[in-house]
Design a protein around this motif. Structure first.
Motif, short mmCIF file in Angstrom:
data_model
loop_
_atom_site.label_atom_id
_atom_site.label_comp_id
_atom_site.label_asym_id
_atom_site.label_seq_id
_atom_site.Cartn_x
_atom_site.Cartn_y
_atom_site.Cartn_z
N ASP A 191 9.17 20.63 56.97
CA ASP A 191 10.29 21.34 56.33
C ASP A 191 11.52 20.46 56.14
O ASP A 191 12.57 20.94 55.71
CB ASP A 191 10.66 22.57 57.18
N ASP A 192 11.38 19.17 56.45
CA ASP A 192 12.48 18.22 56.27
C ASP A 192 12.53 17.79 54.80
O ASP A 192 11.64 17.06 54.35
CB ASP A 192 12.29 17.00 57.17
N PRO A 193 13.53 18.23 54.04
CA PRO A 193 13.57 17.90 52.60
C PRO A 193 13.89 16.44 52.33
O PRO A 193 13.77 15.98 51.18
CB PRO A 193 14.68 18.82 52.08
N THR A 194 14.27 15.68 53.35
CA THR A 194 14.65 14.28 53.14
C THR A 194 13.56 13.31 53.57
O THR A 194 13.77 12.10 53.53
CB THR A 194 15.94 13.95 53.92
N ASP A 196 10.90 12.30 52.20
CA ASP A 196 10.38 11.38 51.18
C ASP A 196 11.30 10.20 50.90
O ASP A 196 10.98 9.33 50.10
CB ASP A 196 10.08 12.14 49.88
N ARG A 197 12.45 10.14 51.56
CA ARG A 197 13.35 9.00 51.36
C ARG A 197 12.74 7.71 51.86
O ARG A 197 13.17 6.62 51.49
CB ARG A 197 14.69 9.26 52.04
N ARG A 216 3.31 14.35 50.29
CA ARG A 216 3.40 15.66 49.63
C ARG A 216 2.27 16.57 50.07
O ARG A 216 2.49 17.73 50.43
CB ARG A 216 3.39 15.48 48.11
N THR A 219 2.69 17.57 53.80
CA THR A 219 3.69 18.61 54.07
C THR A 219 3.21 19.97 53.60
O THR A 219 3.40 20.98 54.30
CB THR A 219 5.03 18.26 53.40
N GLU A 220 2.55 20.02 52.44
CA GLU A 220 2.02 21.30 51.95
C GLU A 220 0.96 21.85 52.91
O GLU A 220 0.93 23.05 53.20
CB GLU A 220 1.41 21.11 50.56
N ARG A 223 2.54 23.02 56.23
CA ARG A 223 3.22 24.31 56.07
C ARG A 223 2.23 25.47 56.09
O ARG A 223 2.60 26.60 56.40
CB ARG A 223 4.01 24.33 54.76
#
Length: 253
Positions: A191-194, A196-197, A216, A219-220, A223
């Motif tokens: 759930d960490d939106p960052t 992919d940095r 990607r 994370t999917e 979840r």
């Protein structure tokens, strides 16, 4: 210990630097998978490598990257790859089964149910289902991004307790993987939106995907309640680490 897992092995784990099939490393992975089966783990193997195996069998064919060319390589290479798996698994008293799929099979309810029923039946016996994309009929919208995407869908389909993605790197780094100052990121919150940095733009040769796709899909999948372990498929005994508490790569959960 996990009771049901999906293991995805990338092209660069299954082939050598010169593009030829790496029988030594494939044999090592089969040995490890057989050990997991002996411990009572139900598993599905999502295996890349058919196109690479096909190129080895047709070394003088002009590789123009056309869809038909990829179909030819995959069609003949899949036979070579499955025969290799058959021989190696037979040495452990195991059978292997070929399962080819397209993205459309996960969209069509009848196809989905039929494939799920097949997996359930295969997992009841001493059989290792070996899954790959059906490149002969998968074009444009029917193609997966790469086999990471296919593995994530299979993991959710069969209700896996974990998805293992084996690549030619240890996992996600905070810089270029080959840089001395880069550090391995051992845990990623889906759930960490960052997150992919950290993904590097460059990808390894041979496969269609890269770390961006792996992260990607991971994370999917995480979840959806399925933890994902990304690791180096060339690390000796990498799959034995599933029986231990610490994974030597990146875990997304």
């Amino acid at each position: 210990m996990y009771q049901r897992i999906v293991i995805k092995v990338g092209t660069n784990v299954l082939t050598r630097a010169d593009g030829r099939v790496d029988i030594t490393n494939i044999s090592s992975l089969v040995d490890q998978i057989a050990h997991l089966k002996q411990r009572g783990v139900e598993l599905v193997l999502v295996s890349s490598g058919a196109v690479g195996a096909g190129k080895e069998l047709l070394p003088n064919r002009t590789d123009d990257g056309a869809v038909a060319q990829r179909q030819v390589y995959s069609a003949i290479g899949q036979v070579r790859l499955m025969e290799l798996y058959r021989q190696l698994f037979a040495g452990h008293g195991l059978l292997c089964a070929q399962v080819l799929a397209t993205k459309g099979d996960f969209r069509d309810d009848l196809h989905y149910d039929n494939m799920l029923n097949c997996f359930r039946a295969l997992l009841m016996d001493q059989i290792v289902p070996v899954v790959n994309e059906n490149d002969v009929v998968a074009v444009t919208e029917l193609m997966f991004t790469d086999n990471d995407e296919l593995a994530g869908l299979v993991a959710r389909m069969v209700g896996a307790e974990a998805l293992v993605i084996l690549s030619s790197v240890e996992g996600l780094y905070d810089g270029p993987p080959d840089a001395a100052e880069s550090r391995l990121i051992t845990r990623v919150d889906p759930d960490d939106p960052t997150a992919d940095r950290y993904v590097q733009a460059r990808k390894t040769s041979g496969g269609r995907g890269g770390m961006a796709t792996k992260l990607r899909i991971a994370t999917e999948t995480a979840r959806a309640g399925i933890p994902v372990m990304i690791g180096n498929g060339r690390r000796p005994g990498i799959l034995h680490r599933l029986l231990e508490s610490e994974w030597p790569g990146t875990t997304v959960r």
